[in-house]
Write an enzyme that holds these catalytic residues in place. Sequence first.
Site, short mmCIF file in Angstrom:
data_model
loop_
_atom_site.label_atom_id
_atom_site.label_comp_id
_atom_site.label_asym_id
_atom_site.label_seq_id
_atom_site.Cartn_x
_atom_site.Cartn_y
_atom_site.Cartn_z
N SER A 23 1.56 -27.58 43.51
CA SER A 23 2.43 -27.11 42.60
C SER A 23 2.66 -27.86 41.54
O SER A 23 3.35 -29.11 41.44
CB SER A 23 3.75 -26.64 43.42
OG SER A 23 4.98 -26.46 42.41
N HIS A 47 -0.64 -24.13 41.73
CA HIS A 47 0.24 -23.26 41.95
C HIS A 47 1.22 -23.31 40.77
O HIS A 47 1.76 -24.40 40.32
CB HIS A 47 1.00 -23.31 43.15
CG HIS A 47 2.06 -22.59 43.61
ND1 HIS A 47 1.81 -21.16 44.01
CD2 HIS A 47 3.53 -22.59 43.68
CE1 HIS A 47 2.95 -20.68 44.33
NE2 HIS A 47 4.09 -21.50 43.95
N ASP A 89 4.73 -22.37 39.24
CA ASP A 89 6.15 -21.64 39.47
C ASP A 89 6.83 -21.36 38.09
O ASP A 89 7.19 -22.35 37.25
CB ASP A 89 7.08 -22.82 40.01
CG ASP A 89 6.56 -22.86 41.75
OD1 ASP A 89 6.33 -21.72 42.27
OD2 ASP A 89 6.31 -24.28 42.04
N MET A 91 10.46 -19.94 36.85
CA MET A 91 11.83 -19.75 37.11
C MET A 91 12.43 -19.39 35.90
O MET A 91 12.22 -19.90 34.80
CB MET A 91 12.43 -20.88 37.76
CG MET A 91 11.67 -21.24 38.90
SD MET A 91 12.59 -22.89 39.68
CE MET A 91 11.32 -23.49 40.81
N HIS A 113 3.61 -17.78 40.59
CA HIS A 113 4.68 -17.16 41.16
C HIS A 113 5.96 -17.04 40.35
O HIS A 113 6.54 -17.95 40.06
CB HIS A 113 4.91 -18.41 42.36
CG HIS A 113 6.11 -18.06 43.15
ND1 HIS A 113 6.86 -19.04 43.79
CD2 HIS A 113 6.93 -16.88 43.53
CE1 HIS A 113 7.91 -18.71 44.52
NE2 HIS A 113 8.03 -17.36 44.11
N MET A 173 9.56 -16.24 39.75
CA MET A 173 10.69 -16.16 40.14
C MET A 173 11.89 -15.54 38.99
O MET A 173 12.70 -16.45 38.39
CB MET A 173 11.23 -17.47 40.73
CG MET A 173 10.54 -17.66 41.83
SD MET A 173 10.66 -19.57 42.38
CE MET A 173 9.24 -20.22 41.59
N MET A 226 8.55 -18.09 51.52
CA MET A 226 9.08 -19.44 50.89
C MET A 226 9.80 -20.03 52.34
O MET A 226 10.32 -19.45 53.29
CB MET A 226 10.27 -18.92 50.07
CG MET A 226 9.86 -18.22 48.60
SD MET A 226 8.62 -19.47 47.76
CE MET A 226 9.78 -20.79 47.65
N ASP A 230 5.25 -21.77 50.98
CA ASP A 230 5.57 -22.77 50.00
C ASP A 230 6.98 -23.32 50.25
O ASP A 230 7.96 -22.67 50.26
CB ASP A 230 5.49 -21.76 48.65
CG ASP A 230 6.12 -22.66 47.30
OD1 ASP A 230 6.39 -23.75 47.41
OD2 ASP A 230 6.36 -22.01 46.24
#
Length: 235
Positions: A10, A35, A37, A39, A71, A73, A142, A184
């Site tokens: 990540s 990966h 992320d 957010m 990913h 979020m 998760m 994850d």
Amino acid sequence: MDKIFRIAPSILSANFAKLGQEIENVIKSGTDMVHFDVMDNHYVPNLTIGPLVCDAIRDLSHNVGALIDVHLMVKPVDRIIPDFAKAGADIITFHPEASDHIDRSLALVRDSGCKSGLVFNPATPLHYLDHVMDKVDMILLMSVNPGFGGQKFIPATLDKLKQARARIDAYYEQTGRQIWLEVDGGVNANNIADIAKAGADTFVAGSAVFGAGKDTDPNRYDTIVGQLRAALATV
């Protein structure tokens, strides 16, 4: 099914002052995917990176043979899916709570040219998969609550992984199509074998990898990636 294990560092835990070099090093150390992320400080209490960064690392990641595993979020999710597809994402996963129409959002990911997946928070039940297995290429569980790196693995995730693996195996018997099972949160060299035994085949590791770099390693992360691979080899 063949037992193939993928490690997805990540980049949220990488040194962003030299992100390109970090990605090149960690992939050359023996990992498989980047990966990514995302957010939004709305669905989760943190704000990270967007499509511009994905586009910036696209050529570098693909040139060293790494998939970009995005990913999301964010909520709502549909608006941002095409942006990440255009920015070079290979896989886009999102949380069922972030979509009013999960089937349509999964179809949007695929129609945008990416593999699609659903992400399940620790307390989110797996029943969201009941009617969309045909539109899912990856299931991400998760093992921490999303929002911040460096958290400890939640042990109850192991039972949930076994349940997800049973669903995937049953679907494979019916269709012959493989679905990846990713985990994850809190993954490290001490627990990755148990996580694999519970059914995972794809492992996100952030601080466990980027926090263990060694200047004496040819690619900085050879030692820690070797430890992860050695643990997986016992499964």
